[in-house]
Design an enzyme around this catalytic site. Structure first.
Site, PDB file in Angstrom:
ATOM      1  N   THR A 192      62.746 114.615 167.206  1.00  0.00           N
ATOM      2  CA  THR A 192      63.618 114.818 166.104  1.00  0.00           C
ATOM      3  C   THR A 192      63.296 113.383 165.195  1.00  0.00           C
ATOM      4  O   THR A 192      63.305 112.251 165.990  1.00  0.00           O
ATOM      5  CB  THR A 192      64.835 115.001 166.527  1.00  0.00           C
ATOM      6  N   GLY A 222      70.794 123.472 166.007  1.00  0.00           N
ATOM      7  CA  GLY A 222      71.286 122.410 166.699  1.00  0.00           C
ATOM      8  C   GLY A 222      72.221 121.521 166.079  1.00  0.00           C
ATOM      9  O   GLY A 222      72.998 121.774 165.010  1.00  0.00           O
ATOM     10  N   GLY A 244      68.664 114.283 170.588  1.00  0.00           N
ATOM     11  CA  GLY A 244      68.851 114.815 172.075  1.00  0.00           C
ATOM     12  C   GLY A 244      69.095 116.215 172.207  1.00  0.00           C
ATOM     13  O   GLY A 244      68.872 116.922 171.288  1.00  0.00           O
ATOM     14  N   GLY A 246      70.872 118.991 171.722  1.00  0.00           N
ATOM     15  CA  GLY A 246      71.898 119.321 170.410  1.00  0.00           C
ATOM     16  C   GLY A 246      73.167 119.981 171.028  1.00  0.00           C
ATOM     17  O   GLY A 246      74.402 119.439 170.428  1.00  0.00           O
TER      18      GLY A 246
HETATM   19  N1  ASP Z   1      68.853 117.449 168.393  1.00  0.00           N
HETATM   20  C1  ASP Z   1      67.819 118.265 168.396  1.00  0.00           C
HETATM   21  C2  ASP Z   1      68.314 119.548 168.386  1.00  0.00           C
HETATM   22  O1  ASP Z   1      68.955 119.949 169.305  1.00  0.00           O
HETATM   23  C3  ASP Z   1      66.674 117.982 169.044  1.00  0.00           C
HETATM   24  C4  ASP Z   1      66.235 116.389 169.363  1.00  0.00           C
HETATM   25  O2  ASP Z   1      66.843 115.729 169.006  1.00  0.00           O
HETATM   26  O3  ASP Z   1      65.075 116.242 170.440  1.00  0.00           O
HETATM   27  O4  ASP Z   1      67.978 120.159 167.650  1.00  0.00           O
END
Ligand code: ASP
Length: 326
Positions: A192, A222, A244, A246
Site C-alpha cells: 500500500t 479496507g 497494515g 485494514g
Molecule cells: N491497509 C490495506 C488494507 O487493509 C492493506 C495494506 O496496507 O497492506 O486494505
C-alpha cells in the site's frame, strides 16, 4: 548496503523524535514530508541487494517529487497527491499498477485524500478501471458534494471528470498474480502507498492508495478509504497515512486516534503514534504501521512489523529512507 540501511534507520529514529506537545511550540521545519510503500513482516534475506536498491530508488524518486513541490511553496495536497500518483504508477507497490488480486482474481482499488486545513476529504473504493485512484479521490473531495464513492458510481464520476480510465488488465503484474497464488497458501504482497505533508502555509494533508489485501473477498473495503482509519489530516494536530491489516485499522480508527491523543491528551506525535501502533494495535494483533507529520513539522514513521518501505524529508535537510526495522 546493510550498514547504510541501519544508519538511515538510526538517523530516522533520531531526527524524528519529539517531545510532549506544547501548543505554542515553534515549528521545527517549514515543510515536511513522509511516505510509505506498505508494511509487513519481511526478512532482509528475502530481498536481493538489487531489489533493495530498486525499492529505495523508487521511494527516493517519489520523495523528490514531494520535496520539489513543498520547497517551491506548493501545497501539501499537491505534494501528497503527486507522490502517491508516482507510487501508483510504479509496479513494485500494491496500488494502481501492481495492485494485488482479490480471491476472484480481480483488482479492486481503494484510495483517500484529506486536507487538514478544512477537514475536506475524498475517497473511492472497489474500483477496477481508474488508472490513478488518488486523483479521483481528490476529485470527489473537490468536485462533488460527497466524501466517498464506490464501484461503478465512482467510475462513472471519474469518467465524467475526465480522469484516465484503463482496462482492468492494466493493473496486472506477474508479481501480484504470484502473490495471490502464494496467498492462497498464506504469504502475501505488501505495498500500500501513502504520503503525508506539511507545506509552508502550515497546511497538512494525507493521501493513501491500495489494492487492499491479497486474496480479499470481492467487495471487501479496507481502512485506506475510511477517513480516520487509514487516512486523516487535521491542521490542529497531524496528518497520518497507515498501512497494515485494514480490519484492525478500521476497528481502532488508527489515524484519528493518533490525532485525538494529540488534541485531547496533549501527547506528542511520537507518543500518540506509539500508543496506537506499538501498544493498542500490538495487543490486538493488528499488524502495520503509519507515517505521520505534525503541524510543527515533526515527522514520525513507525511500524509493529519487521518492515515498512518508507522515506521522509524536511526543509531542515533531514532525510531518510528505509525498509527493515533492524
Ligand atoms: N491497509 C490495506 C488494507 O487493509 C492493506 C495494506 O496496507 O497492506 O486494505
Amino acid at each position: 548496503m546493510r550498514k547504510v540501511l541501519l544508519l538511515l534507520t538510526v538517523i530516522a529514529a533520531l531526527s524524528c523524535s519529539t517531545s510532549k506537545t506544547n501548543p505554542d511550540a515553534p515549528k521545527t521545519a517549514e515543510w515536511a514530508l513522509a511516505l510509505h510503500g506498505g508494511a509487513g513482516d519481511m526478512n532482509r534475506a528475502d530481498f536481493s541487494d538489487e531489489d533493495i536498491a530498486r525499492y529505495e530508488q523508487e521511494l527516493i524518486n517519489a520523495r523528490t517529487i514531494g520535496e520539489n513541490i513543498l520547497a517551491n511553496g506548493g501545497s501539501s495536497l499537491d505534494a501528497v497527491e503527486q507522490v502517491v500518483r508516482y507510487l501508483e504508477d510504479c509496479p513494485l507497490f500494491n496500488a494502481g499498477k501492481g495492485a494485488v488480486f482479490t480471491s476472484a482474481g480481480k483488482n479492486e482499488l481503494d484510495a483517500a485524500i484529506m486536507s487538514g486545513s478544512n477537514l475536506s476529504a475524498g475517497a473511492i473504493a472497489g474500483v477496477s478501471d481508474i488508472k490513478n485512484p488518488i486523483s479521483t479521490a481528490r476529485l470527489v473531495m473537490e468536485k462533488s458534494a460527497h466524501v466517498m464513492m464506490i464501484g461503478k458510481g465512482a467510475s462513472e464520476f471519474a469518467k465524467s471528470m475526465g480522469a484516465e480510465m484503463v482496462d482492468s488488465s492494466y493493473f496486472f503484474t506477474d508479481k501480484s498474480w504470484q502473490s495471490l497464488q502464494r496467498a492462497l497458501q498464506k504469504a502475501e504482497k505488501m505495498g500500500t502507498v501513502g504520503c503525508v505533508a506539511l507545506d509552508k502555509s502550515g497546511n497538512l494533508a494525507a493521501a493513501t492508495s491500495t489494492g487492499g489485501m491479497t486474496n480479499k473477498r470481492y467487495g471487501r473495503v479496507g481502512d485506506v478509504p475510511i477517513i480516520g482509519a487509514g487516512t486523516y489530516a487535521n491542521n490542529a494536530t497531524c496528518a497520518v497515512s497507515a498501512t497494515g491489516h485494514g480490519e484492525y485499522f478500521i476497528r481502532y480508527t488508527v489515524a484519528h486516534d493518533i490525532s485525538a491523543l494529540m488534541e485531547y491528551k496533549g501527547l506528542s506525535l511520537q507518543d500518540a503514534a506509539d500508543v496506537v501502533v506499538n501498544n493498542k494495535l500490538v495487543k490486538a494483533h493488528g499488524a502495520g504501521g503509519v507515517v505521520a507529520v505534525d503541524k510543527n513539522g515533526n515527522v514520525y514513521l513507525t511500524m509493529n512489523t519487521t518492515g515498512m518501505f518508507r522515506a521522509y524529508a524536511t526543509s531542515n535537510g533531514d532525510k531518510g529512507v528505509g525498509i527493515f526495522t533492524e
